[in-house]
Design a protein around this motif. Sequence first.
Motif, PDB file in Angstrom:
ATOM      1  N   ARG A   1      19.240  52.572  34.546  1.00 40.01           N
ATOM      2  CA  ARG A   1      20.452  51.769  34.537  1.00 40.01           C
ATOM      3  C   ARG A   1      20.245  50.410  33.880  1.00 40.01           C
ATOM      4  O   ARG A   1      21.193  49.758  33.473  1.00 40.01           O
ATOM      5  N   SER A   2      18.995  49.979  33.789  1.00 43.19           N
ATOM      6  CA  SER A   2      18.734  48.683  33.174  1.00 43.19           C
ATOM      7  C   SER A   2      18.688  48.764  31.656  1.00 43.19           C
ATOM      8  O   SER A   2      18.630  47.757  30.984  1.00 43.19           O
ATOM      9  N   ASP A   3      18.683  49.976  31.091  1.00 40.54           N
ATOM     10  CA  ASP A   3      18.616  50.137  29.646  1.00 40.54           C
ATOM     11  C   ASP A   3      19.989  49.994  29.010  1.00 40.54           C
ATOM     12  O   ASP A   3      21.012  50.264  29.625  1.00 40.54           O
ATOM     13  N   ASP A   4      19.999  49.581  27.731  1.00 43.06           N
ATOM     14  CA  ASP A   4      21.244  49.523  26.986  1.00 43.06           C
ATOM     15  C   ASP A   4      21.754  50.934  26.746  1.00 43.06           C
ATOM     16  O   ASP A   4      20.987  51.864  26.477  1.00 43.06           O
ATOM     17  N   GLU A   5      23.071  51.092  26.817  1.00 40.59           N
ATOM     18  CA  GLU A   5      23.684  52.397  26.582  1.00 40.59           C
ATOM     19  C   GLU A   5      23.709  52.686  25.083  1.00 40.59           C
ATOM     20  O   GLU A   5      24.245  51.904  24.299  1.00 40.59           O
ATOM     21  N   PRO A   6      23.135  53.809  24.644  1.00 43.43           N
ATOM     22  CA  PRO A   6      23.111  54.109  23.207  1.00 43.43           C
ATOM     23  C   PRO A   6      24.453  54.641  22.707  1.00 43.43           C
ATOM     24  O   PRO A   6      25.306  55.063  23.488  1.00 43.43           O
ATOM     25  N   THR A   7      24.624  54.625  21.394  1.00 45.07           N
ATOM     26  CA  THR A   7      25.769  55.272  20.764  1.00 45.07           C
ATOM     27  C   THR A   7      25.572  56.776  20.838  1.00 45.07           C
ATOM     28  O   THR A   7      24.493  57.284  20.528  1.00 45.07           O
ATOM     29  N   ARG A   8      26.583  57.515  21.256  1.00 50.26           N
ATOM     30  CA  ARG A   8      26.420  58.948  21.484  1.00 50.26           C
ATOM     31  C   ARG A   8      27.318  59.819  20.609  1.00 50.26           C
ATOM     32  O   ARG A   8      27.202  61.043  20.648  1.00 50.26           O
ATOM     33  N   GLU A   9      28.208  59.236  19.810  1.00 54.76           N
ATOM     34  CA  GLU A   9      29.097  60.025  18.961  1.00 54.76           C
ATOM     35  C   GLU A   9      29.098  59.463  17.544  1.00 54.76           C
ATOM     36  O   GLU A   9      28.804  58.289  17.321  1.00 54.76           O
ATOM     37  N   GLY A  10      29.464  60.327  16.588  1.00 52.51           N
ATOM     38  CA  GLY A  10      29.562  59.909  15.202  1.00 52.51           C
ATOM     39  C   GLY A  10      28.594  60.688  14.335  1.00 52.51           C
ATOM     40  O   GLY A  10      28.161  61.781  14.674  1.00 52.51           O
ATOM     41  N   ASN A  11      28.249  60.120  13.177  1.00 54.19           N
ATOM     42  CA  ASN A  11      27.191  60.723  12.366  1.00 54.19           C
ATOM     43  C   ASN A  11      26.140  59.679  11.981  1.00 54.19           C
ATOM     44  O   ASN A  11      25.065  59.656  12.551  1.00 54.19           O
ATOM     45  N   GLU A  12      26.446  58.771  11.061  1.00 53.73           N
ATOM     46  CA  GLU A  12      25.485  57.739  10.712  1.00 53.73           C
ATOM     47  C   GLU A  12      25.091  56.914  11.936  1.00 53.73           C
ATOM     48  O   GLU A  12      23.934  56.504  12.076  1.00 53.73           O
ATOM     49  N   GLU A  13      26.052  56.700  12.841  1.00 55.40           N
ATOM     50  CA  GLU A  13      25.780  55.905  14.037  1.00 55.40           C
ATOM     51  C   GLU A  13      24.734  56.560  14.944  1.00 55.40           C
ATOM     52  O   GLU A  13      24.067  55.890  15.731  1.00 55.40           O
ATOM     53  N   LEU A  14      24.604  57.877  14.842  1.00 61.09           N
ATOM     54  CA  LEU A  14      23.698  58.607  15.720  1.00 61.09           C
ATOM     55  C   LEU A  14      22.280  58.732  15.176  1.00 61.09           C
ATOM     56  O   LEU A  14      21.352  59.004  15.941  1.00 61.09           O
ATOM     57  N   VAL A  15      22.106  58.550  13.869  1.00 59.38           N
ATOM     58  CA  VAL A  15      20.810  58.843  13.249  1.00 59.38           C
ATOM     59  C   VAL A  15      19.690  58.001  13.859  1.00 59.38           C
ATOM     60  O   VAL A  15      18.647  58.525  14.263  1.00 59.38           O
TER      61      VAL A  15
END
Length: 324
Positions: A140-154
């Motif tokens: 819970r202390s970690d930053d939430e990653p981006t989970r959708e898209g294409n370039e954003e996910l690489v």
Amino acid sequence: MTRVSVIIPTYNRAATLSRAIDSALEQTIDDLEVVVVDDGSTDDTDSVLAAYDDPRVRPVVHATNRGANVARNTGLEHARGEYVAFLDSDDEWHPEKLERQFAALEGRSDDWVGVYCDSTYDLSGTGGRLRSVAASVLARSDDEPTREGNEELVGEILADNVQPGAGSTLLVRTDVASAAGGFDEDLDRFQDPEFCLRVLEHGKLAYVDEALVRREETGYPSADVIANASEQYLSTYEDEVERFEDEGYEIRSSHALVLAKRYVAEGRFLRGAWYLRTAAVSPRTYPGICWVAGSGVRRRPLPIAATLVALLVAATLGRRTLSR
């Protein structure tokens, strides 16, 4: 055209195969087929498959064992569905897995070519439950990653912040999976994220924030095999690794952590400490590090004090510590 082809590669897993097949057949969508690729099994897999009097189950048999990635690609070649979904033969789907994934794609443009979901591991026993709870609290202390898209996910995938788990969680258009070239048959590890990176060249992936897959924690290749696969994987995407590390993603250090844990789990503490000194260490990684350290001590009993000192020194020298 069939809506979904479920591809199940299997090798000598007669004990769990029927559970995987049943979880596919029990999906709340009706229009599907289950392509089971028997990769040269020598156990009772043929008897398990013969017991299914269901036209939706289509066995394909390799005469010899050729590896899981080859088996997945064989299933892709035989798929008749508009979409394909892969399922490892020791994993199990929630009955509404595919329905919820299609719901996530509904109303989106054709740029969205697939969708993955979350999964959970069956960590049995008191130790496994404690490990799971500790990891979830610390995460819970970690930053939430981006989970959708294409370039954003690489960058997220290369840094292991997002794990699409193509082998059991991904639903993707069949034409896209084929155009991407299927799974890399030369990789012994990291084949799931590598396949997803090539899928992302053709469109975007959506995400269902639910654990719709129950996975078995099975054995690992040797740490040396994983190290070779990591080097091959990162060198293939060298330009992307450089670009996203310049943007702040910890990619090489995340792979160093994976390797450190595998070497420590094998009782090769000095080699593990060597990788751990450059690893991405954060609060959520501590339960896993402690777990594999205990496994390594049991596997190759060494003076515990010396082991802990080596690991603590390496962690202190790491690029991420609790103080950051």
